[in-house]
Design a protein around this motif. Structure first.
Motif, mmCIF file in Angstrom:
data_model
loop_
_atom_site.group_PDB
_atom_site.id
_atom_site.type_symbol
_atom_site.label_atom_id
_atom_site.label_comp_id
_atom_site.label_asym_id
_atom_site.label_seq_id
_atom_site.Cartn_x
_atom_site.Cartn_y
_atom_site.Cartn_z
ATOM 1 N N ARG A 24 -28.842 -38.211 -20.223
ATOM 2 C CA ARG A 24 -29.386 -37.689 -21.466
ATOM 3 C C ARG A 24 -28.763 -36.188 -21.569
ATOM 4 O O ARG A 24 -28.571 -35.698 -20.878
ATOM 5 C CB ARG A 24 -30.899 -37.381 -21.284
ATOM 6 C CG ARG A 24 -31.634 -38.536 -21.432
ATOM 7 C CD ARG A 24 -33.146 -38.061 -21.229
ATOM 8 N NE ARG A 24 -33.585 -38.057 -19.815
ATOM 9 C CZ ARG A 24 -34.658 -37.279 -19.469
ATOM 10 N NH1 ARG A 24 -35.367 -36.966 -20.145
ATOM 11 N NH2 ARG A 24 -34.463 -36.991 -18.083
ATOM 12 N N GLU A 25 -28.589 -35.763 -23.096
ATOM 13 C CA GLU A 25 -28.070 -34.662 -23.224
ATOM 14 C C GLU A 25 -29.147 -33.501 -22.702
ATOM 15 O O GLU A 25 -30.210 -33.548 -23.100
ATOM 16 C CB GLU A 25 -27.572 -34.535 -24.645
ATOM 17 C CG GLU A 25 -26.289 -34.902 -24.882
ATOM 18 C CD GLU A 25 -25.961 -34.345 -26.349
ATOM 19 O OE1 GLU A 25 -26.321 -33.071 -26.687
ATOM 20 O OE2 GLU A 25 -25.575 -35.176 -27.045
ATOM 21 N N SER A 26 -28.496 -32.456 -21.972
ATOM 22 C CA SER A 26 -29.424 -31.518 -21.360
ATOM 23 C C SER A 26 -29.731 -30.424 -22.563
ATOM 24 O O SER A 26 -28.922 -30.284 -23.519
ATOM 25 C CB SER A 26 -29.017 -30.692 -20.037
ATOM 26 O OG SER A 26 -27.728 -30.406 -20.479
ATOM 27 N N THR A 27 -30.891 -29.867 -22.272
ATOM 28 C CA THR A 27 -31.079 -28.890 -23.132
ATOM 29 C C THR A 27 -30.195 -27.469 -22.988
ATOM 30 O O THR A 27 -29.715 -27.418 -21.947
ATOM 31 C CB THR A 27 -32.488 -28.158 -23.247
ATOM 32 O OG1 THR A 27 -32.757 -27.745 -22.178
ATOM 33 C CG2 THR A 27 -33.494 -29.334 -23.661
ATOM 34 N N PRO A 28 -29.806 -26.954 -23.998
ATOM 35 C CA PRO A 28 -28.812 -25.692 -23.745
ATOM 36 C C PRO A 28 -29.713 -24.600 -23.051
ATOM 37 O O PRO A 28 -30.867 -24.745 -23.219
ATOM 38 C CB PRO A 28 -28.410 -25.055 -25.207
ATOM 39 C CG PRO A 28 -29.620 -25.803 -26.103
ATOM 40 C CD PRO A 28 -29.988 -26.899 -25.513
ATOM 41 N N PRO A 30 -31.171 -21.049 -22.138
ATOM 42 C CA PRO A 30 -31.922 -20.142 -22.937
ATOM 43 C C PRO A 30 -31.139 -18.924 -23.402
ATOM 44 O O PRO A 30 -30.457 -18.611 -22.733
ATOM 45 C CB PRO A 30 -33.228 -19.749 -22.179
ATOM 46 C CG PRO A 30 -32.850 -19.908 -20.886
ATOM 47 C CD PRO A 30 -31.976 -21.034 -20.695
#
Length: 187
Positions: A24-28, A30
């Motif tokens: 899955r694409e990871s969240t950028p 913060p």
């Protein structure tokens, strides 16, 4: 030959790993935190209070020729009259000429404490007339800085019964005579 070996290695690797599925694409990560909100009204209130304080200070500042004078209720009026006329013997003297505000404040406090500790009753402080003074940190006009410092500090001390600008022969408005409370009367 290298391409057949590369293909062979890739196939062997895929066979060893087994089926794969894409991640899955990871969240950028913060970003930088948002700045805290400023208390703009508090800042405006502080600025207004500083301005009001500056105006109040300017209106209560002594001028070069003004007389310093203060009498505590504990002191009889007759004794104060003697002080005003310069009829009391000066037991010690402090000259603040050339001192900056911080140094003058320290010298004056130490001088009064020394006089009190040694039982002196009447002392003189030479602060100058303030004719060559410059504007202070809270004022926009020229004012006798040391004279106003001496006035403010002496009014705050419980061991000072009275003070008054010296008679002309003893320094006039450039010096102040200070009457200290005797040891038994000090609060």
């Amino acid at each position: 030959m290298t391409s057949a070996a590369d293909d062979d290695d890739s196939r062997l690797f895929r066979d060893a790993i087994g089926p794969v599925r894409p991640l899955r694409e990871s969240t950028p990560p913060p970003g930088a935190p948002k700045p805290r909100p400023r208390a703009r009204m508090a800042e405006l209130d502080d600025a207004a209070a500083r301005e009001e304080f500056r105006h109040a200070l300017e209106s209560s500042l002594l001028e070069a020729g003004d007389v310093l004078s203060h009498r505590d209720d504990r002191l009889p009026a007759r004794t104060f009259q003697r002080l005003r006329r310069g009829e009391m013997a000066i037991q010690d003297e402090l000259d603040l000429h050339g001192a900056d505000v911080r140094e003058a404040q320290e010298l004056l406090r130490a001088f009064i404490a020394h006089a009190r500790d040694h039982g002196l009753g009447c002392v003189r402080v030479i602060h100058g007339k303030g004719l060559h003074g410059t504007a202070g940190p809270f004022t926009s006009r020229d004012a006798p800085v040391l004279k106003n410092l001496v006035d403010r500090l002496l009014r705050q001390r419980a061991d000072v019964l009275a003070f008054h600008s010296a008679p002309p022969a003893q320094g006039g408005t450039g010096a102040v005579l200070i009457l200290l409370a005797p040891p038994a009367r000090r609060r």
